[in-house]
Design an enzyme around this catalytic site. Structure first.
Site, PDB file in Angstrom:
ATOM      1  CD  GLN A 235     -34.393  -9.800   0.528  1.00  0.00           C
ATOM      2  OE1 GLN A 235     -35.220  -9.560  -0.184  1.00  0.00           O
ATOM      3  NE2 GLN A 235     -33.368  -9.072   1.122  1.00  0.00           N
TER       4      GLN A 235
ATOM      5  CG  ASP B 192     -34.542  -2.197  -4.405  1.00  0.00           C
ATOM      6  OD1 ASP B 192     -34.257  -2.850  -5.259  1.00  0.00           O
ATOM      7  OD2 ASP B 192     -35.433  -2.272  -3.924  1.00  0.00           O
TER       8      ASP B 192
ATOM      9  CG  LEU C 277     -30.463  -9.865  -2.291  1.00  0.00           C
ATOM     10  CD1 LEU C 277     -29.803 -11.429  -1.889  1.00  0.00           C
ATOM     11  CD2 LEU C 277     -31.631 -10.169  -3.212  1.00  0.00           C
TER      12      LEU C 277
ATOM     13  CE1 TYR D 127     -48.172 -10.798 -10.516  1.00  0.00           C
ATOM     14  CE2 TYR D 127     -47.602 -13.043 -11.298  1.00  0.00           C
ATOM     15  CZ  TYR D 127     -47.215 -11.943 -11.075  1.00  0.00           C
ATOM     16  OH  TYR D 127     -45.982 -11.457 -11.042  1.00  0.00           O
TER      17      TYR D 127
ATOM     18  CG  MET E  27     -22.308   6.806   6.438  1.00  0.00           C
ATOM     19  SD  MET E  27     -22.027   6.567   4.472  1.00  0.00           S
ATOM     20  CE  MET E  27     -23.269   7.242   3.719  1.00  0.00           C
TER      21      MET E  27
ATOM     22  CD  GLU F 238     -28.826  -3.150   7.080  1.00  0.00           C
ATOM     23  OE1 GLU F 238     -28.527  -3.252   5.794  1.00  0.00           O
ATOM     24  OE2 GLU F 238     -29.883  -2.706   7.605  1.00  0.00           O
TER      25      GLU F 238
HETATM   26  C1  FAD Z   1     -43.412  -8.229  -2.214  1.00  0.00           C
HETATM   27  C2  FAD Z   1     -42.091  -8.070  -2.750  1.00  0.00           C
HETATM   28  C3  FAD Z   1     -41.726  -9.393  -3.502  1.00  0.00           C
HETATM   29  C4  FAD Z   1     -40.402  -9.455  -3.888  1.00  0.00           C
HETATM   30  N1  FAD Z   1     -40.108 -10.379  -4.746  1.00  0.00           N
HETATM   31  C5  FAD Z   1     -38.650 -10.521  -5.398  1.00  0.00           C
HETATM   32  C6  FAD Z   1     -38.047 -11.548  -5.719  1.00  0.00           C
HETATM   33  O1  FAD Z   1     -38.896 -12.810  -5.802  1.00  0.00           O
HETATM   34  N2  FAD Z   1     -37.040 -11.614  -6.688  1.00  0.00           N
HETATM   35  C7  FAD Z   1     -36.211 -10.451  -6.554  1.00  0.00           C
HETATM   36  O2  FAD Z   1     -35.094 -10.638  -7.197  1.00  0.00           O
HETATM   37  N3  FAD Z   1     -36.616  -9.254  -5.934  1.00  0.00           N
HETATM   38  C8  FAD Z   1     -38.111  -9.351  -5.499  1.00  0.00           C
HETATM   39  N4  FAD Z   1     -38.301  -8.179  -4.840  1.00  0.00           N
HETATM   40  C9  FAD Z   1     -37.464  -6.932  -4.764  1.00  0.00           C
HETATM   41  C10 FAD Z   1     -36.449  -7.062  -3.855  1.00  0.00           C
HETATM   42  O3  FAD Z   1     -36.961  -7.207  -2.675  1.00  0.00           O
HETATM   43  C11 FAD Z   1     -35.495  -5.985  -3.808  1.00  0.00           C
HETATM   44  O4  FAD Z   1     -34.988  -5.711  -5.290  1.00  0.00           O
HETATM   45  C12 FAD Z   1     -34.185  -6.153  -2.949  1.00  0.00           C
HETATM   46  O5  FAD Z   1     -34.458  -6.570  -1.766  1.00  0.00           O
HETATM   47  C13 FAD Z   1     -33.304  -4.773  -2.858  1.00  0.00           C
HETATM   48  O6  FAD Z   1     -32.284  -5.282  -2.214  1.00  0.00           O
HETATM   49  P1  FAD Z   1     -31.245  -4.006  -1.691  1.00  0.00           P
HETATM   50  O7  FAD Z   1     -30.062  -4.729  -0.820  1.00  0.00           O
HETATM   51  O8  FAD Z   1     -30.773  -3.288  -2.922  1.00  0.00           O
HETATM   52  O9  FAD Z   1     -32.120  -2.652  -0.759  1.00  0.00           O
HETATM   53  P2  FAD Z   1     -32.814  -3.203   0.787  1.00  0.00           P
HETATM   54  O10 FAD Z   1     -33.052  -4.611   0.905  1.00  0.00           O
HETATM   55  O11 FAD Z   1     -33.859  -2.140   0.747  1.00  0.00           O
HETATM   56  O12 FAD Z   1     -31.638  -2.636   1.645  1.00  0.00           O
HETATM   57  C14 FAD Z   1     -31.101  -1.591   1.794  1.00  0.00           C
HETATM   58  C15 FAD Z   1     -30.413  -1.618   3.124  1.00  0.00           C
HETATM   59  O13 FAD Z   1     -29.592  -0.424   3.537  1.00  0.00           O
HETATM   60  C16 FAD Z   1     -29.742  -0.220   4.781  1.00  0.00           C
HETATM   61  N5  FAD Z   1     -29.543   1.179   5.010  1.00  0.00           N
HETATM   62  C17 FAD Z   1     -30.080   2.126   4.551  1.00  0.00           C
HETATM   63  N6  FAD Z   1     -29.414   3.375   4.865  1.00  0.00           N
HETATM   64  C18 FAD Z   1     -28.188   2.922   5.744  1.00  0.00           C
HETATM   65  C19 FAD Z   1     -27.371   3.748   6.482  1.00  0.00           C
HETATM   66  N7  FAD Z   1     -27.242   5.169   6.034  1.00  0.00           N
HETATM   67  N8  FAD Z   1     -26.556   3.080   7.269  1.00  0.00           N
HETATM   68  C20 FAD Z   1     -26.612   1.951   7.176  1.00  0.00           C
HETATM   69  N9  FAD Z   1     -27.414   1.025   6.625  1.00  0.00           N
HETATM   70  C21 FAD Z   1     -28.330   1.695   5.899  1.00  0.00           C
HETATM   71  C22 FAD Z   1     -31.282  -0.607   4.901  1.00  0.00           C
HETATM   72  O14 FAD Z   1     -31.314  -0.953   6.489  1.00  0.00           O
HETATM   73  C23 FAD Z   1     -31.311  -1.727   4.276  1.00  0.00           C
HETATM   74  O15 FAD Z   1     -31.583  -2.927   5.117  1.00  0.00           O
HETATM   75  C24 FAD Z   1     -39.583  -8.044  -4.303  1.00  0.00           C
HETATM   76  C25 FAD Z   1     -40.081  -7.253  -3.564  1.00  0.00           C
HETATM   77  C26 FAD Z   1     -41.236  -7.129  -2.990  1.00  0.00           C
HETATM   78  C27 FAD Z   1     -41.810  -5.707  -2.184  1.00  0.00           C
END
Ligand code: FAD
Length: 538
Positions: free
Chosen positions: A116, A307, A16, A219, A140, A36
């Site tokens: 997502q 994150d 995302l 909830y 990476m 990715e």
């Molecule tokens: C049950 C649940 C419900 C949620 N609901 C919500 C909601 O309603 N609204 C909201 O805003 N947030 C929500 N969240 C939080 C949200 O899911 C996360 O904050 C968000 O997905 C984080 O996105 P990101 O892209 O930062 O990280 P991630 O989704 O963790 O993506 C990181 C990506 O990096 C890739 N990666 C890692 N290292 C490497 C590498 N070395 N080389 C290549 N690729 C790599 C991984 O494969 C991964 O796909 C929820 C979380 C949970 C657990």
């Protein structure tokens, strides 16, 4: 021979937040490479609650309509957020009766739910259309930083093919367990892990249990478990996230310990409150519930987003949204520095702007987790709960990329009261052009914008001359004349200026500077302010 790639920005992680970063950079004319590890966009629904601010950002890059349409197919709109003993049983509390009640006036965009798995392909298509390159199944494996850039080694996870990327900057969108953050030695600070939670994705006709109620998030708190449900249309699939099991005075917070499908099914029945609805489990995901913020969001040429920079419990639905806002803050700065329009120091404003805003959001998510799901956790180290709107739209920036008025800015405020104060999001006001209604927000998103009152023509001249002097595109509008009609005559009040005043708005829609009247209007004053904000003197 390994492939050699040269790009302005390498984004590691294409979920995302990485995908949003690619889209926003491409929107600003930069062609990043996002890589990715997974073979494609999200296959599980995961995050779904999208705030008004994120929708405003999506609006600015042309995907708001399609996201809204797809969301309509997937979820009921304007649902409630409430607590129940079980889905079939007693109601305990209504936190929000209608997702968009009382917030429609502050934004042209609405809160909605879209998973997502549906959202990411839309972002991907637009990012590619605008020139971003996305490579899946690509990891990476290592990187090195030097004075002029980043060198990163990539490996295709199926073919084993290697590539070396040379990039001027790297964005770490690699998630909660960011290896980039780890390698840079950046610590996470906060509450640590307080639950090893699980998400149980299931299928089953649970529609009758909703009993006609329009519910977005339910909830669940009962003697067996604490967690929350989210159900998709036509109410035959959804998930139950489980935070802890048993008695709240002595909870089992490692929900994933000894987990089997049979145990997960028992949890699902305990949440539903009936065994009469046949359900099947599709998938179970394990994750740590934490509330932590990185001690730094920048290390040299590397920027942490999403994150990788902050992890929060899902209560409030802020996590992914906060990440999109990181990307939005960073993209225009990287683009202007890469295009030579701003000095390198502009990038140093990313951390002081985003870290406090994200840290505050992390704490607010933690407070919601404690009060809604885990009252046994200590509450003496928890912030009091602020209105959702203040978190979503009222976060404020305090850095050298803003010319602050009287001192500093508190971290957050009611967006109805910020009134274009420098460091806050420029307010939404409905205006008209050629008979069509638009939002003041539609005037922002790409360039710096001077927005003047109806008798502030002198600011338009000043902006025009400053634009030539600085060789910088500056958009300039008078609201209430020149074809931009202010039907209610509300602009001066909404932006807290006199009819001869003006505001300078950044490409991310935040107010950089304000002049309440025309007394200091000159091309020099506009050029001076912009030079300071863009770190041009250095
Ligand atoms: C049950 C649940 C419900 C949620 N609901 C919500 C909601 O309603 N609204 C909201 O805003 N947030 C929500 N969240 C939080 C949200 O899911 C996360 O904050 C968000 O997905 C984080 O996105 P990101 O892209 O930062 O990280 P991630 O989704 O963790 O993506 C990181 C990506 O990096 C890739 N990666 C890692 N290292 C490497 C590498 N070395 N080389 C290549 N690729 C790599 C991984 O494969 C991964 O796909 C929820 C979380 C949970 C657990």
């Amino acid at each position: 021979m390994p492939e050699d790639i040269e790009v302005p920005v390498l984004i590691v992680g294409g979920s995302l937040v990485g995908m949003s970063t690619a889209l926003l950079l491409a929107h600003h004319g930069i062609r990043p490479l996002a890589i990715e590890y997974h073979r494609g966009t999200a296959i599980h629904p995961r995050a779904a609650m999208i705030t008004q601010r994120t929708m405003e950002i999506f609006r600015s890059v042309g995907v708001e309509q399609i996201v809204t349409k797809e969301s309509d197919e997937q979820f009921v709109q304007d649902g409630a957020i409430m607590a129940v003993e079980t889905l079939a049983g007693k109601e305990l509390a209504w936190f929000i009766a209608n997702l968009n009640e009382g917030v429609r006036d502050v934004s042209p965009s609405l809160r909605l739910f879209i998973t997502q798995s549906l959202l990411e392909p839309l972002l991907k298509a637009r990012a590619e259309e605008l020139g971003a390159e996305l490579r899946f199944s690509t990891e990476m494996t290592s990187f090195q930083e030097d004075a002029a850039g980043i060198t990163a080694q990539l490996r295709h996870r199926d073919t084993g093919e290697a590539a070396t990327v040379r990039a001027k900057y790297m964005v770490a969108a690699d998630g909660a367990h960011s290896r980039i953050r780890e390698k840079l030695g950046i610590r996470m600070l906060g509450h640590g892990v307080f639950s090893k939670s699980i998400t149980i994705y299931f299928r089953g006709d649970v529609g009758p249990l909703l009993r006609g109620r329009n519910l977005s998030v339910m909830y669940v708190v009962n003697p067996t478990l604490s967690g929350f449900f989210r159900i998709e249309k036509p109410f035959t699939s959804g998930f139950l996230a489980v935070h802890w099991l048993g008695d709240s005075k002595n909870p089992v917070t490692d929900v994933s310990a000894g987990l089997t499908k049979e145990r997960a099914l028992e949890m699902l029945y305990a949440g539903l409150g009936t065994r009469e609805v046949p359900v099947t489990i599709e998938n179970i995901m394990q994750w740590d519930a934490t509330a932590d913020t990185a001690e730094r969001f920048q290390h040299g040429r590397v920027f942490l987003v999403g994150d990788a920079a902050h992890v929060m419990p899902p209560s409030g639905g802020f996590g992914g949204n906060t990440g999109v806002q990181d990307a939005h803050n960073l993209a225009w700065k990287l683009a202007m520095v890469l295009k030579g329009e701003a000095g390198l120091e502009l990038l140093a404003t990313y951390d002081p702007e985003r870290r406090p805003a994200a840290g505050f959001t992390v704490e607010q998510a933690y407070s919601r987790y404690v009060t809604r799901s885990a009252p046994y956790l200590r509450s003496d180290n928890m912030q009091s709960i602020e209105n959702d709107l203040n978190i979503e739209l009222g976060y404020r920036y305090d850095s050298t990329a803003v010319i602050l008025e009287d001192g500093g800015n508190p971290l957050h405020a009611n967006p109805r009261e910020t009134k274009a104060r420098p460091g806050t999001r420029a307010p939404h006001l409905v205006v008209e052009r050629n008979g069509t209604k638009l939002s003041t927000l539609d005037l922002f998103g790409r360039n710096f914008v001077v927005l003047a009152g109806p008798r502030g023509g002198v600011w338009l001249d000043a902006a025009h001359s400053a634009s030539q002097e600085l060789k910088l595109t500056i958009d300039a509008h008078r609201v209430g004349t020149d074809g931009l009609i202010d039907p209610g005559g509300n602009f001066s009040d909404a932006y807290d200026i006199t009819p001869t005043g003006a505001v300078l708005v950044r490409p991310d829609g935040f107010v950089a500077w304000r002049a309440r009247d025309s007394s200091g209007a000159s091309s020099e004053s506009v050029a001076r302010v912009l030079s300071a904000i863009l770190c041009r003197q250095a």
